[in-house]
Motif scaffolding. Structure first.
Motif, PDB file in Angstrom:
ATOM      1  N   ALA A  81     -29.217 -18.534  -5.015  1.00 26.02           N
ATOM      2  CA  ALA A  81     -29.939 -18.555  -3.730  1.00 26.02           C
ATOM      3  C   ALA A  81     -29.043 -18.092  -2.583  1.00 26.02           C
ATOM      4  O   ALA A  81     -29.468 -17.329  -1.726  1.00 26.02           O
ATOM      5  CB  ALA A  81     -30.485 -19.953  -3.454  1.00 26.02           C
ATOM      6  N   PHE A  82     -27.791 -18.545  -2.568  1.00 26.97           N
ATOM      7  CA  PHE A  82     -26.902 -18.146  -1.479  1.00 26.97           C
ATOM      8  C   PHE A  82     -26.543 -16.664  -1.576  1.00 26.97           C
ATOM      9  O   PHE A  82     -26.337 -15.997  -0.554  1.00 26.97           O
ATOM     10  CB  PHE A  82     -25.640 -19.008  -1.478  1.00 26.97           C
ATOM     11  N   ASP A  83     -26.490 -16.136  -2.799  1.00 26.87           N
ATOM     12  CA  ASP A  83     -26.218 -14.704  -2.976  1.00 26.87           C
ATOM     13  C   ASP A  83     -27.288 -13.853  -2.298  1.00 26.87           C
ATOM     14  O   ASP A  83     -26.997 -12.770  -1.784  1.00 26.87           O
ATOM     15  CB  ASP A  83     -26.167 -14.342  -4.465  1.00 26.87           C
ATOM     16  N   ARG A  84     -28.528 -14.346  -2.277  1.00 19.25           N
ATOM     17  CA  ARG A  84     -29.608 -13.584  -1.640  1.00 19.25           C
ATOM     18  C   ARG A  84     -29.467 -13.565  -0.121  1.00 19.25           C
ATOM     19  O   ARG A  84     -29.892 -12.616   0.538  1.00 19.25           O
ATOM     20  CB  ARG A  84     -30.965 -14.145  -2.071  1.00 19.25           C
ATOM     21  N   VAL A  85     -28.864 -14.609   0.438  1.00 22.71           N
ATOM     22  CA  VAL A  85     -28.571 -14.607   1.877  1.00 22.71           C
ATOM     23  C   VAL A  85     -27.581 -13.485   2.185  1.00 22.71           C
ATOM     24  O   VAL A  85     -27.784 -12.682   3.100  1.00 22.71           O
ATOM     25  CB  VAL A  85     -28.004 -15.965   2.332  1.00 22.71           C
ATOM     26  N   GLU A  86     -26.507 -13.421   1.407  1.00 19.10           N
ATOM     27  CA  GLU A  86     -25.497 -12.379   1.626  1.00 19.10           C
ATOM     28  C   GLU A  86     -26.077 -10.992   1.404  1.00 19.10           C
ATOM     29  O   GLU A  86     -25.796 -10.051   2.167  1.00 19.10           O
ATOM     30  CB  GLU A  86     -24.300 -12.591   0.710  1.00 19.10           C
ATOM     31  N   ALA A  87     -26.905 -10.838   0.368  1.00 21.11           N
ATOM     32  CA  ALA A  87     -27.499  -9.529   0.078  1.00 21.11           C
ATOM     33  C   ALA A  87     -28.345  -9.042   1.247  1.00 21.11           C
ATOM     34  O   ALA A  87     -28.328  -7.850   1.592  1.00 21.11           O
ATOM     35  CB  ALA A  87     -28.338  -9.609  -1.194  1.00 21.11           C
ATOM     36  N   ALA A  88     -29.075  -9.962   1.876  1.00 20.11           N
ATOM     37  CA  ALA A  88     -29.911  -9.580   3.016  1.00 20.11           C
ATOM     38  C   ALA A  88     -29.045  -9.165   4.208  1.00 20.11           C
ATOM     39  O   ALA A  88     -29.368  -8.214   4.923  1.00 20.11           O
ATOM     40  CB  ALA A  88     -30.833 -10.732   3.406  1.00 20.11           C
ATOM     41  N   VAL A  89     -27.940  -9.871   4.431  1.00 19.45           N
ATOM     42  CA  VAL A  89     -27.023  -9.499   5.513  1.00 19.45           C
ATOM     43  C   VAL A  89     -26.478  -8.095   5.273  1.00 19.45           C
ATOM     44  O   VAL A  89     -26.456  -7.247   6.181  1.00 19.45           O
ATOM     45  CB  VAL A  89     -25.871 -10.518   5.622  1.00 19.45           C
ATOM     46  N   LEU A  90     -26.045  -7.828   4.051  1.00 19.51           N
ATOM     47  CA  LEU A  90     -25.488  -6.517   3.714  1.00 19.51           C
ATOM     48  C   LEU A  90     -26.539  -5.419   3.848  1.00 19.51           C
ATOM     49  O   LEU A  90     -26.239  -4.317   4.331  1.00 19.51           O
ATOM     50  CB  LEU A  90     -24.915  -6.542   2.288  1.00 19.51           C
ATOM     51  N   ASP A  91     -27.771  -5.711   3.424  1.00 20.57           N
ATOM     52  CA  ASP A  91     -28.854  -4.726   3.564  1.00 20.57           C
ATOM     53  C   ASP A  91     -29.068  -4.369   5.032  1.00 20.57           C
ATOM     54  O   ASP A  91     -29.267  -3.203   5.372  1.00 20.57           O
ATOM     55  CB  ASP A  91     -30.156  -5.284   2.976  1.00 20.57           C
ATOM     56  N   GLY A  92     -29.053  -5.380   5.893  1.00 15.89           N
ATOM     57  CA  GLY A  92     -29.233  -5.120   7.318  1.00 15.89           C
ATOM     58  C   GLY A  92     -28.101  -4.290   7.888  1.00 15.89           C
ATOM     59  O   GLY A  92     -28.332  -3.359   8.678  1.00 15.89           O
ATOM     60  N   GLU A  93     -26.868  -4.590   7.501  1.00 16.60           N
ATOM     61  CA  GLU A  93     -25.721  -3.840   8.011  1.00 16.60           C
ATOM     62  C   GLU A  93     -25.745  -2.392   7.535  1.00 16.60           C
ATOM     63  O   GLU A  93     -25.434  -1.466   8.301  1.00 16.60           O
ATOM     64  CB  GLU A  93     -24.425  -4.539   7.585  1.00 16.60           C
ATOM     65  N   ARG A  94     -26.136  -2.195   6.277  1.00 15.23           N
ATOM     66  CA  ARG A  94     -26.225  -0.813   5.756  1.00 15.23           C
ATOM     67  C   ARG A  94     -27.324  -0.034   6.464  1.00 15.23           C
ATOM     68  O   ARG A  94     -27.162   1.142   6.797  1.00 15.23           O
ATOM     69  CB  ARG A  94     -26.470  -0.835   4.243  1.00 15.23           C
ATOM     70  N   ALA A  95     -28.476  -0.679   6.691  1.00 23.35           N
ATOM     71  CA  ALA A  95     -29.586  -0.004   7.370  1.00 23.35           C
ATOM     72  C   ALA A  95     -29.194   0.363   8.798  1.00 23.35           C
ATOM     73  O   ALA A  95     -29.526   1.449   9.294  1.00 23.35           O
ATOM     74  CB  ALA A  95     -30.828  -0.888   7.356  1.00 23.35           C
ATOM     75  N   ALA A  96     -28.461  -0.532   9.472  1.00 23.39           N
ATOM     76  CA  ALA A  96     -28.016  -0.248  10.837  1.00 23.39           C
ATOM     77  C   ALA A  96     -27.049   0.933  10.847  1.00 23.39           C
ATOM     78  O   ALA A  96     -27.128   1.814  11.720  1.00 23.39           O
ATOM     79  CB  ALA A  96     -27.359  -1.480  11.445  1.00 23.39           C
ATOM     80  N   ALA A  97     -26.144   0.964   9.884  1.00 24.64           N
ATOM     81  CA  ALA A  97     -25.189   2.066   9.802  1.00 24.64           C
ATOM     82  C   ALA A  97     -25.891   3.402   9.582  1.00 24.64           C
ATOM     83  O   ALA A  97     -25.431   4.447  10.056  1.00 24.64           O
ATOM     84  CB  ALA A  97     -24.183   1.803   8.681  1.00 24.64           C
ATOM     85  N   ALA A  98     -27.026   3.356   8.883  1.00 24.38           N
ATOM     86  CA  ALA A  98     -27.801   4.570   8.626  1.00 24.38           C
ATOM     87  C   ALA A  98     -28.765   4.894   9.763  1.00 24.38           C
ATOM     88  O   ALA A  98     -29.456   5.917   9.713  1.00 24.38           O
ATOM     89  CB  ALA A  98     -28.577   4.422   7.313  1.00 24.38           C
ATOM     90  N   GLY A  99     -28.835   4.016  10.764  1.00 20.48           N
ATOM     91  CA  GLY A  99     -29.750   4.236  11.879  1.00 20.48           C
ATOM     92  C   GLY A  99     -31.197   3.981  11.546  1.00 20.48           C
ATOM     93  O   GLY A  99     -32.095   4.433  12.258  1.00 20.48           O
ATOM     94  N   SER A 100     -31.443   3.220  10.483  1.00 25.19           N
ATOM     95  CA  SER A 100     -32.821   2.933  10.055  1.00 25.19           C
ATOM     96  C   SER A 100     -33.219   1.548  10.567  1.00 25.19           C
ATOM     97  O   SER A 100     -33.163   0.550   9.831  1.00 25.19           O
ATOM     98  CB  SER A 100     -32.922   3.000   8.524  1.00 25.19           C
ATOM     99  N   TRP A 101     -33.648   1.481  11.818  1.00 29.60           N
ATOM    100  CA  TRP A 101     -33.877   0.190  12.456  1.00 29.60           C
ATOM    101  C   TRP A 101     -35.107  -0.549  11.952  1.00 29.60           C
ATOM    102  O   TRP A 101     -35.083  -1.791  11.865  1.00 29.60           O
ATOM    103  CB  TRP A 101     -33.874   0.363  13.970  1.00 29.60           C
ATOM    104  N   PRO A 102     -36.193   0.121  11.563  1.00 28.88           N
ATOM    105  CA  PRO A 102     -37.271  -0.633  10.907  1.00 28.88           C
ATOM    106  C   PRO A 102     -36.803  -1.329   9.628  1.00 28.88           C
ATOM    107  O   PRO A 102     -37.238  -2.443   9.323  1.00 28.88           O
ATOM    108  CB  PRO A 102     -38.323   0.451  10.613  1.00 28.88           C
ATOM    109  N   ASP A 103     -35.872  -0.675   8.885  1.00 25.59           N
ATOM    110  CA  ASP A 103     -35.327  -1.310   7.682  1.00 25.59           C
ATOM    111  C   ASP A 103     -34.424  -2.482   8.035  1.00 25.59           C
ATOM    112  O   ASP A 103     -34.295  -3.430   7.255  1.00 25.59           O
ATOM    113  CB  ASP A 103     -34.559  -0.293   6.838  1.00 25.59           C
ATOM    114  N   VAL A 104     -33.793  -2.423   9.195  1.00 28.31           N
ATOM    115  CA  VAL A 104     -33.028  -3.582   9.668  1.00 28.31           C
ATOM    116  C   VAL A 104     -33.976  -4.767   9.865  1.00 28.31           C
ATOM    117  O   VAL A 104     -33.654  -5.908   9.520  1.00 28.31           O
ATOM    118  CB  VAL A 104     -32.280  -3.260  10.977  1.00 28.31           C
TER     119      VAL A 104
END
Length: 242
Positions: free
Chosen positions: A120-143
C-alpha cells in the motif's frame, strides 16, 4: 480548459467491452465511465449519449440507463429532461462537503500507515513519482491524474474495501472540480512538492507531522478552489428582473 476529445473516452470504453461478462454489466459500465471521469477525459457538462455507449459496448440501452442511474446517485451524471445525460458539476457547497469527508478518510489513512497492507505504501510513492515525471514532461492534466492516485493511495493505507470505494467516488467528483481551474499547471504545481513531503514524512516514520501537513494541504486546496468558485460566480451576468 479544453474539453477532452469525445472519441477518445468512448474508444477506451469500447475496448473494455470484452470484460463485461465477468461482472455485473451495468456496474461495470458505471466503473468504466467513472474511470474516464477520474482520468479527466470526461469534463463537466459534457453529454454522454446512451445510444453511442450501447453500440460501443454491444449492450442494451436499458443496461446503459441502469449504469447512468448508478452514477447519478454518485452525483457524477445528471439527467436533464428532454436534453439527455450530462457529466455533473460540483457546487460550492458540494466542494466543502467533499473536503470534509476527505479529511476524515485521508487523515485516517496516514494514522493507519504503520500497519498498512503490503504494497500500500509503495502505491503512495508510485503516485508521487508519476506526478513528478508528468510535470517534467509538461503534461499537467496527467499531473492531476497522478494527484488523484496519490490521495487514493493515502486513503488505501486504512486497508478497508469500504474506504477504498468511498474515496474512489469522492475523487471522481474532485476531478470534476479540477476542470473549474483555468490552468492545470497553476493549480497542481505547488502541490507536487507537498505530495513528496507527505510521502517522505511517512517514510521516516513521522506520521503525526505527515497528518498535520496533509490537513494543512487540504485546507489550502479547499480555500484555493473556493476562491476560484467565488470568482467565477462573480463574473456570471446577473439575470435581469422585470
Amino acid at each position: 480548459m479544453p474539453v477532452p476529445a469525445h472519441g477518445s473516452w468512448l474508444a477506451d470504453i469500447a475496448a473494455a467491452r470484452h470484460g463485461l461478462d465477468r461482472s455485473s454489466t451495468a456496474g461495470r459500465i458505471a466503473d468504466l465511465l467513472r474511470e474516464q471521469i477520474t482520468e479527466g477525459r470526461l469534463a463537466p457538462g459534457e453529454r454522454v449519449r446512451e445510444e453511442e455507449l450501447a453500440e460501443a459496448l454491444k449492450v442494451s440501452r436499458n443496461t446503459v440507463r441502469e449504469a447512468f442511474r448508478l452514477l447519478a446517485k454518485e452525483r457524477l451524471l445528471v439527467h436533464e429532461f428532454n436534453r439527455g445525460v450530462f457529466v455533473g458539476r460540483v457546487t460550492a457547497d458540494g466542494l466543502a462537503d467533499l473536503y470534509r469527508v476527505r479529511r476524515i478518510l485521508e487523515c485516517e489513512g496516514v494514522r493507519c500507515a504503520p500497519e498498512a497492507p503490503p504494497g500500500a505504501f509503495d502505491r503512495v510513492e508510485a503516485a508521487v513519482l508519476d506526478g513528478e515525471r508528468a510535470a517534467a514532461a509538461g503534461s499537467w492534466p496527467d499531473v492531476g491524474t497522478a494527484d488523484i492516485r496519490f490521495h487514493k493511495a493515502i486513503a488505501a493505507l486504512v486497508g478497508s474495501d469500504r474506504v477504498d470505494e468511498m474515496i474512489r467516488h469522492l475523487l471522481a467528483e474532485m476531478r470534476l472540480v479540477f476542470h473549474e481551474m483555468g490552468s492545470p499547471r497553476e493549480f497542481h504545481e505547488p502541490y507536487l512538492a507537498r505530495n513528496r513531503r507527505i510521502h517522505d514524512l511517512m517514510a521516516r516514520g513521522d506520521f503525526a507531522e505527515a497528518e498535520r501537513e496533509l490537513r494543512s494541504y487540504l485546507d489550502d486546496a479547499e480555500a484555493q478552489l473556493t476562491a476560484a468558485y467565488r470568482e467565477k460566480a462573480a463574473k456570471k451576468p446577473r439575470r435581469r428582473r422585470d
